[in-house]
Scaffold this motif. Structure first.
Motif, PDB file in Angstrom:
ATOM      1  N   MET A 157      34.245  29.912  56.532  1.00 23.49           N
ATOM      2  CA  MET A 157      34.588  29.846  55.128  1.00 23.49           C
ATOM      3  C   MET A 157      35.557  30.995  54.816  1.00 23.49           C
ATOM      4  SD  MET A 157      32.043  30.010  51.795  1.00 23.49           S
ATOM      5  CE  MET A 157      31.043  28.692  52.404  1.00 23.49           C
ATOM      6  N   LEU A 158      36.704  30.657  54.269  1.00 28.24           N
ATOM      7  CA  LEU A 158      37.700  31.664  53.931  1.00 28.24           C
ATOM      8  C   LEU A 158      37.337  32.379  52.640  1.00 28.24           C
ATOM      9  CD1 LEU A 158      41.023  29.755  54.659  1.00 28.24           C
ATOM     10  CD2 LEU A 158      40.013  31.595  55.997  1.00 28.24           C
ATOM     11  N   LYS A 159      37.503  33.701  52.663  1.00 29.26           N
ATOM     12  CA  LYS A 159      37.254  34.512  51.467  1.00 29.26           C
ATOM     13  C   LYS A 159      38.535  34.638  50.667  1.00 29.26           C
ATOM     14  CE  LYS A 159      34.727  37.843  53.563  1.00 29.26           C
ATOM     15  NZ  LYS A 159      34.257  39.209  53.735  1.00 29.26           N
ATOM     16  N   VAL A 160      38.394  34.487  49.354  1.00 30.54           N
ATOM     17  CA  VAL A 160      39.532  34.578  48.440  1.00 30.54           C
ATOM     18  C   VAL A 160      39.203  35.547  47.321  1.00 30.54           C
ATOM     19  CG1 VAL A 160      41.028  33.301  46.851  1.00 30.54           C
ATOM     20  CG2 VAL A 160      40.177  32.180  48.895  1.00 30.54           C
ATOM     21  N   LEU A 161      40.156  36.383  47.006  1.00 33.29           N
ATOM     22  CA  LEU A 161      40.076  37.286  45.851  1.00 33.29           C
ATOM     23  C   LEU A 161      40.917  36.682  44.737  1.00 33.29           C
ATOM     24  CD1 LEU A 161      39.561  40.064  44.443  1.00 33.29           C
ATOM     25  CD2 LEU A 161      41.670  40.830  45.559  1.00 33.29           C
ATOM     26  N   ILE A 162      40.402  36.732  43.522  1.00 32.08           N
ATOM     27  CA  ILE A 162      41.162  36.297  42.350  1.00 32.08           C
ATOM     28  C   ILE A 162      41.405  37.508  41.461  1.00 32.08           C
ATOM     29  CG2 ILE A 162      41.152  34.863  40.268  1.00 32.08           C
ATOM     30  CD1 ILE A 162      39.226  32.953  41.768  1.00 32.08           C
ATOM     31  N   ALA A 163      42.660  37.744  41.112  1.00 33.68           N
ATOM     32  CA  ALA A 163      43.001  38.778  40.126  1.00 33.68           C
ATOM     33  C   ALA A 163      43.696  38.053  38.975  1.00 33.68           C
ATOM     34  CB  ALA A 163      43.901  39.852  40.722  1.00 33.68           C
ATOM     35  N   GLU A 164      42.979  37.901  37.888  1.00 31.05           N
ATOM     36  CA  GLU A 164      43.459  37.136  36.732  1.00 31.05           C
ATOM     37  C   GLU A 164      42.778  37.700  35.498  1.00 31.05           C
ATOM     38  OE1 GLU A 164      45.021  35.047  34.126  1.00 31.05           O
ATOM     39  OE2 GLU A 164      45.568  34.132  36.047  1.00 31.05           O
ATOM     40  N   ASP A 165      43.564  38.102  34.505  1.00 35.40           N
ATOM     41  CA  ASP A 165      42.965  38.683  33.303  1.00 35.40           C
ATOM     42  C   ASP A 165      42.536  37.644  32.282  1.00 35.40           C
ATOM     43  OD1 ASP A 165      45.631  38.112  32.794  1.00 35.40           O
ATOM     44  OD2 ASP A 165      45.912  39.822  31.463  1.00 35.40           O
ATOM     45  N   TRP A 214      33.991  25.028  45.038  1.00 37.84           N
ATOM     46  CA  TRP A 214      33.739  23.606  45.252  1.00 37.84           C
ATOM     47  C   TRP A 214      34.502  23.091  46.475  1.00 37.84           C
ATOM     48  CZ3 TRP A 214      37.011  19.247  43.469  1.00 37.84           C
ATOM     49  CH2 TRP A 214      36.374  18.007  43.629  1.00 37.84           C
ATOM     50  N   LYS A 215      35.697  23.654  46.722  1.00 41.69           N
ATOM     51  CA  LYS A 215      36.520  23.228  47.850  1.00 41.69           C
ATOM     52  C   LYS A 215      36.180  23.971  49.146  1.00 41.69           C
ATOM     53  CE  LYS A 215      39.044  19.985  46.142  1.00 41.69           C
ATOM     54  NZ  LYS A 215      39.016  18.641  46.735  1.00 41.69           N
ATOM     55  N   GLY A 216      35.123  24.798  49.124  1.00 37.70           N
ATOM     56  CA  GLY A 216      34.649  25.419  50.354  1.00 37.70           C
ATOM     57  C   GLY A 216      35.104  26.837  50.609  1.00 37.70           C
ATOM     58  N   PHE A 217      35.785  27.451  49.664  1.00 38.71           N
ATOM     59  CA  PHE A 217      36.179  28.852  49.798  1.00 38.71           C
ATOM     60  C   PHE A 217      35.048  29.742  49.283  1.00 38.71           C
ATOM     61  CE2 PHE A 217      40.168  26.604  49.617  1.00 38.71           C
ATOM     62  CZ  PHE A 217      41.006  27.300  50.478  1.00 38.71           C
ATOM     63  N   GLU A 218      35.022  30.963  49.738  1.00 42.71           N
ATOM     64  CA  GLU A 218      34.098  31.959  49.203  1.00 42.71           C
ATOM     65  C   GLU A 218      34.908  32.917  48.339  1.00 42.71           C
ATOM     66  OE1 GLU A 218      31.574  35.849  50.641  1.00 42.71           O
ATOM     67  OE2 GLU A 218      32.124  34.357  52.141  1.00 42.71           O
ATOM     68  N   VAL A 219      34.711  32.854  47.039  1.00 40.66           N
ATOM     69  CA  VAL A 219      35.404  33.784  46.141  1.00 40.66           C
ATOM     70  C   VAL A 219      34.616  35.088  46.154  1.00 40.66           C
ATOM     71  CG1 VAL A 219      36.159  34.231  43.778  1.00 40.66           C
ATOM     72  CG2 VAL A 219      36.363  31.923  44.738  1.00 40.66           C
ATOM     73  N   CYS A 220      35.247  36.134  46.653  1.00 41.37           N
ATOM     74  CA  CYS A 220      34.547  37.415  46.808  1.00 41.37           C
ATOM     75  C   CYS A 220      34.573  38.244  45.529  1.00 41.37           C
ATOM     76  CB  CYS A 220      35.116  38.205  47.976  1.00 41.37           C
ATOM     77  SG  CYS A 220      36.819  38.737  47.776  1.00 41.37           S
ATOM     78  N   GLY A 221      35.280  37.787  44.526  1.00 40.57           N
ATOM     79  CA  GLY A 221      35.283  38.480  43.251  1.00 40.57           C
ATOM     80  C   GLY A 221      36.479  38.122  42.399  1.00 40.57           C
ATOM     81  N   ILE A 222      36.322  38.428  41.113  1.00 40.45           N
ATOM     82  CA  ILE A 222      37.396  38.252  40.141  1.00 40.45           C
ATOM     83  C   ILE A 222      37.697  39.618  39.545  1.00 40.45           C
ATOM     84  CG2 ILE A 222      38.068  37.222  37.937  1.00 40.45           C
ATOM     85  CD1 ILE A 222      36.186  34.888  38.585  1.00 40.45           C
ATOM     86  N   ALA A 223      38.961  39.979  39.580  1.00 38.77           N
ATOM     87  CA  ALA A 223      39.405  41.255  39.030  1.00 38.77           C
ATOM     88  C   ALA A 223      40.305  41.002  37.826  1.00 38.77           C
ATOM     89  CB  ALA A 223      40.165  42.047  40.089  1.00 38.77           C
ATOM     90  N   ARG A 224      40.235  41.882  36.841  1.00 39.42           N
ATOM     91  CA  ARG A 224      41.125  41.801  35.682  1.00 39.42           C
ATOM     92  C   ARG A 224      42.243  42.837  35.767  1.00 39.42           C
ATOM     93  NH1 ARG A 224      39.554  43.152  30.922  1.00 39.42           N
ATOM     94  NH2 ARG A 224      41.034  41.773  29.935  1.00 39.42           N
ATOM     95  N   THR A 225      42.016  43.866  36.594  1.00 34.99           N
ATOM     96  CA  THR A 225      42.975  44.971  36.688  1.00 34.99           C
ATOM     97  C   THR A 225      43.326  45.239  38.151  1.00 34.99           C
ATOM     98  OG1 THR A 225      41.299  46.693  36.917  1.00 34.99           O
ATOM     99  CG2 THR A 225      41.936  46.077  34.657  1.00 34.99           C
ATOM    100  N   ALA A 276      48.876  25.553  48.182  1.00 37.52           N
ATOM    101  CA  ALA A 276      49.583  26.816  48.410  1.00 37.52           C
ATOM    102  C   ALA A 276      48.759  27.767  49.272  1.00 37.52           C
ATOM    103  CB  ALA A 276      49.924  27.466  47.071  1.00 37.52           C
ATOM    104  N   LEU A 277      47.450  27.861  49.029  1.00 35.19           N
ATOM    105  CA  LEU A 277      46.601  28.729  49.853  1.00 35.19           C
ATOM    106  C   LEU A 277      46.566  28.229  51.297  1.00 35.19           C
ATOM    107  CD1 LEU A 277      43.642  29.504  47.430  1.00 35.19           C
ATOM    108  CD2 LEU A 277      45.473  31.060  48.161  1.00 35.19           C
ATOM    109  N   GLY A 278      46.540  26.915  51.477  1.00 38.18           N
ATOM    110  CA  GLY A 278      46.585  26.361  52.833  1.00 38.18           C
ATOM    111  C   GLY A 278      47.892  26.690  53.529  1.00 38.18           C
ATOM    112  N   ALA A 279      48.991  26.593  52.802  1.00 38.49           N
ATOM    113  CA  ALA A 279      50.299  26.923  53.371  1.00 38.49           C
ATOM    114  C   ALA A 279      50.372  28.396  53.749  1.00 38.49           C
ATOM    115  CB  ALA A 279      51.404  26.568  52.383  1.00 38.49           C
TER     116      ALA A 279
END
Length: 146
Positions: free
Chosen positions: A1-9, A23-34, A110-113
């Motif tokens: 399972m690929l880990k993904v970081l999201i940085a979105e305010d 839902w698509k099988g990624f592991e979101v390791c966290g959401i950052a605002r800054t 895009a993440l797959g690419a």
């Protein structure tokens, strides 16, 4: 399972993206605002991929994240922005960007690419999402893959 970081305010957008990627099988390791939050999460979890909003909270920019990481090379970076980023970002900043508004399936593509690019496998160029741009070498404008 690929880990993904999201940085979105934008909280709603970040939550929606997190739910979709999980839902698509990624592991979101966290959401950052800054930038500070993103750097802390990336250094702690070492995600393979990141979706970084170009403009973050407190007047900071997603492009400030990579230079501050302990491992500046491994994580594949996709920027998202409502602003055209042509001539703003280079390969030193990340691998690609996609302009808002985007579809969630476009982020998935895009993440797959980017994952393929990072592992040396040619990306599929048959169904490129609208607004997707690869980042070129420093000093050279980005290029749209078409």
């Amino acid at each position: 399972m690929l880990k993904v970081l999201i940085a979105e305010d934008g909280a709603m957008l970040a939550d929606c993206l997190e739910d979709f990627l999980n839902w698509k099988g990624f592991e979101v390791c966290g959401i950052a605002r800054t930038v500070d939050e993103a750097v802390s999460l990336a250094d702690l979890h070492r995600p393979e991929l990141a979706v970084l909003d170009f403009r973050l909270a407190n007047g900071t920019f997603g492009s400030e994240i990579r230079p501050r990481l302990e491992d500046k090379i491994t994580m594949g970076i996709l920027y998202v922005s409502g602003d055209p980023l042509k001539n703003v970002l280079t390969k030193l900043d990340g691998e690609a960007y996609i302009q808002k508004p985007y579809r969630l399936n476009d982020i998935l593509w895009a993440l797959g690419a980017i994952r393929k690019i990072k592992t040396g496998i040619p990306a599929d160029t048959t169904s490129i999402p609208k607004g997707f741009h690869l980042l070129g070498v420093p000093g050279v404008p980005d290029r749209h893959v078409s």
